[in-house]
Design a protein around this motif. Sequence first.
Motif, mmCIF file in Angstrom:
data_model
loop_
_atom_site.group_PDB
_atom_site.id
_atom_site.type_symbol
_atom_site.label_atom_id
_atom_site.label_comp_id
_atom_site.label_asym_id
_atom_site.label_seq_id
_atom_site.Cartn_x
_atom_site.Cartn_y
_atom_site.Cartn_z
ATOM 1 N N GLY A 232 56.017 52.519 79.009
ATOM 2 C CA GLY A 232 56.635 53.690 79.613
ATOM 3 C C GLY A 232 57.069 54.709 78.576
ATOM 4 O O GLY A 232 56.892 55.924 78.754
ATOM 5 N N LEU A 233 57.652 54.209 77.446
ATOM 6 C CA LEU A 233 58.037 55.136 76.374
ATOM 7 C C LEU A 233 56.818 55.824 75.760
ATOM 8 O O LEU A 233 56.850 57.017 75.441
ATOM 9 N N LEU A 234 55.706 55.086 75.597
ATOM 10 C CA LEU A 234 54.510 55.668 75.015
ATOM 11 C C LEU A 234 53.897 56.715 75.957
ATOM 12 O O LEU A 234 53.465 57.792 75.514
ATOM 13 N N GLN A 235 53.867 56.420 77.221
ATOM 14 C CA GLN A 235 53.323 57.397 78.175
ATOM 15 C C GLN A 235 54.196 58.641 78.253
ATOM 16 O O GLN A 235 53.688 59.757 78.437
ATOM 17 N N ALA A 236 55.510 58.477 78.075
ATOM 18 C CA ALA A 236 56.389 59.654 78.039
ATOM 19 C C ALA A 236 56.063 60.521 76.830
ATOM 20 O O ALA A 236 56.073 61.759 76.905
ATOM 21 N N VAL A 246 50.074 60.200 68.919
ATOM 22 C CA VAL A 246 51.374 59.706 68.447
ATOM 23 C C VAL A 246 51.140 58.898 67.170
ATOM 24 O O VAL A 246 50.337 57.956 67.170
ATOM 25 N N PRO A 247 51.805 59.236 66.055
ATOM 26 C CA PRO A 247 51.652 58.420 64.838
ATOM 27 C C PRO A 247 52.101 56.982 65.091
ATOM 28 O O PRO A 247 53.185 56.742 65.642
ATOM 29 N N TYR A 248 51.264 56.057 64.656
ATOM 30 C CA TYR A 248 51.522 54.647 64.946
ATOM 31 C C TYR A 248 52.786 54.157 64.252
ATOM 32 O O TYR A 248 53.651 53.524 64.878
ATOM 33 N N PHE A 249 52.922 54.413 62.949
ATOM 34 C CA PHE A 249 54.072 53.900 62.202
ATOM 35 C C PHE A 249 55.370 54.553 62.673
ATOM 36 O O PHE A 249 56.405 53.880 62.773
ATOM 37 N N GLU A 250 55.349 55.850 63.001
ATOM 38 C CA GLU A 250 56.566 56.507 63.478
ATOM 39 C C GLU A 250 56.972 55.995 64.851
ATOM 40 O O GLU A 250 58.153 56.045 65.207
ATOM 41 N N PHE A 251 55.988 55.463 65.612
ATOM 42 C CA PHE A 251 56.307 54.962 66.946
ATOM 43 C C PHE A 251 56.870 53.542 66.898
ATOM 44 O O PHE A 251 57.805 53.207 67.625
ATOM 45 N N VAL A 252 56.315 52.657 66.032
ATOM 46 C CA VAL A 252 56.713 51.243 66.062
ATOM 47 C C VAL A 252 57.801 50.916 65.047
ATOM 48 O O VAL A 252 58.504 49.906 65.220
ATOM 49 N N VAL A 253 57.966 51.714 63.987
ATOM 50 C CA VAL A 253 58.900 51.348 62.919
ATOM 51 C C VAL A 253 60.321 51.651 63.348
ATOM 52 O O VAL A 253 60.620 52.746 63.846
ATOM 53 N N ASP A 254 61.179 50.652 63.153
ATOM 54 C CA ASP A 254 62.620 50.826 63.341
ATOM 55 C C ASP A 254 63.242 50.876 61.949
ATOM 56 O O ASP A 254 63.207 49.885 61.216
ATOM 57 N N PRO A 255 63.799 52.002 61.520
ATOM 58 C CA PRO A 255 64.287 52.108 60.140
ATOM 59 C C PRO A 255 65.484 51.237 59.836
ATOM 60 O O PRO A 255 65.845 51.081 58.673
ATOM 61 N N HIS A 256 66.095 50.665 60.863
ATOM 62 C CA HIS A 256 67.303 49.851 60.661
ATOM 63 C C HIS A 256 67.053 48.362 60.824
ATOM 64 O O HIS A 256 67.972 47.569 60.604
ATOM 65 N N SER A 257 65.860 47.958 61.232
ATOM 66 C CA SER A 257 65.610 46.535 61.484
ATOM 67 C C SER A 257 64.141 46.220 61.221
ATOM 68 O O SER A 257 63.253 46.770 61.887
ATOM 69 N N SER A 330 64.143 58.256 60.301
ATOM 70 C CA SER A 330 65.597 58.068 60.385
ATOM 71 C C SER A 330 66.044 57.511 61.728
ATOM 72 O O SER A 330 67.180 57.027 61.843
ATOM 73 N N GLN A 331 65.206 57.587 62.733
ATOM 74 C CA GLN A 331 65.583 57.121 64.072
ATOM 75 C C GLN A 331 64.400 56.451 64.714
ATOM 76 O O GLN A 331 63.255 56.906 64.568
ATOM 77 N N ALA A 332 64.617 55.336 65.423
ATOM 78 C CA ALA A 332 63.549 54.596 66.059
ATOM 79 C C ALA A 332 63.170 55.252 67.370
ATOM 80 O O ALA A 332 64.034 55.648 68.170
ATOM 81 N N MET A 333 61.836 55.383 67.611
ATOM 82 C CA MET A 333 61.350 55.931 68.872
ATOM 83 C C MET A 333 61.439 54.895 69.986
ATOM 84 O O MET A 333 61.574 55.253 71.163
ATOM 85 N N ILE A 334 61.339 53.623 69.644
ATOM 86 C CA ILE A 334 61.488 52.538 70.632
ATOM 87 C C ILE A 334 62.905 52.035 70.512
ATOM 88 O O ILE A 334 63.260 51.293 69.584
ATOM 89 N N THR A 335 63.724 52.437 71.402
ATOM 90 C CA THR A 335 65.124 52.016 71.385
ATOM 91 C C THR A 335 65.258 50.623 71.960
ATOM 92 O O THR A 335 64.401 50.132 72.696
ATOM 93 N N SER A 336 66.334 49.962 71.608
ATOM 94 C CA SER A 336 66.558 48.610 72.085
ATOM 95 C C SER A 336 66.895 48.632 73.572
ATOM 96 O O SER A 336 67.552 49.546 74.063
ATOM 97 N N SER A 337 66.432 47.597 74.275
ATOM 98 C CA SER A 337 66.680 47.517 75.725
ATOM 99 C C SER A 337 68.094 47.092 76.045
ATOM 100 O O SER A 337 68.556 47.286 77.178
#
Length: 338
Positions: A232-236, A246-257, A330-337
Amino acid sequence: MAVGQACLSELEVKAEEADSDAGSDDHSPGAPDLAAALLAPVDEEQCRRIRRQYRQLMDSVQQRRDAIVSAAGDSLSEALEEADALFDGVSRPREAALDARFLVMASDLGHEKARQLSTDLNLFNLAAFCELLLAFAGLSWLEVAQEQSRGGEGEDAGPAFWGAVHREATAWVARAETFHFLLGSLRLEPAAPRPRRARRAQGGQAMPTKLARLDPSAPRESTEREVERILGLLQACFRKYPDSPVPYFEFVVDPHSFARTVENMFHVSFIIRDGFARMRLDQDQLPVLEPVDSSQMGDDADLSICSRKQGVIALSLQDWEDIVATFKISQAMITSSS
């Protein structure tokens, strides 16, 4: 060598007895017919002279024993040649026993002479070896001598030497030996007996349990729910930026974890596998995600339109840190549920 000399002395005595017996029996009426040479009379004066010359030769060799052994001349060879010349006149066992005694003496001298030959080999030097041992232990002959002069017996030299051996051996045996049980495991209690399986009745076979029909309202697995949420986030993102992937690394990388980044890559792989999105390399050879046309997602869609390829992405902690620093995430595109 003393045993050989004794045996030769006994042989000489028996030879003298045999000579006396032979002198009395050679002309007896009952004697067998022997060769003419053996029946010829023996010159006692010549035999006595040969015995005297043998004894003089042995006395001379015995007196010059040290000179023959240490000198590099041919004294021993000359003595052997002289004995060989005397042996030509030997006709009785008594003189032959003297010749055998001389040969034993000559062989003894030859053995000693051979031991003193210089073969240019390194001989074992006990004193030099002891000095090396003391130097290895950090001691010297002077220290040991001083300790013995004070009434000691060199008791400190032994522990010092074995201490040096211990230090040297520790560098080569730095690994502990593995542990092995001597007689199996150390459990004292006996193992519990295994329950026997009950034999099935021969009358009928047990039928396998049939799977119940899946209920759409039943709770689903967490992986499936997380994949649908990320889809759902990717389709948005696709709807927000329809003209750019959508850049792959910017979409999946979480800079804090780092662990969360690995989980996102795992869930996105299901989205690509099921055909909801595809991955390709852009002009900079970086992976990007693109949407898939909904008309190509039917059951009867031609698989040749969108060829599928499998790949493996390796990501270490250092790679994750480099990606975060390079793309300035600096911010994750996939936020935690949660």
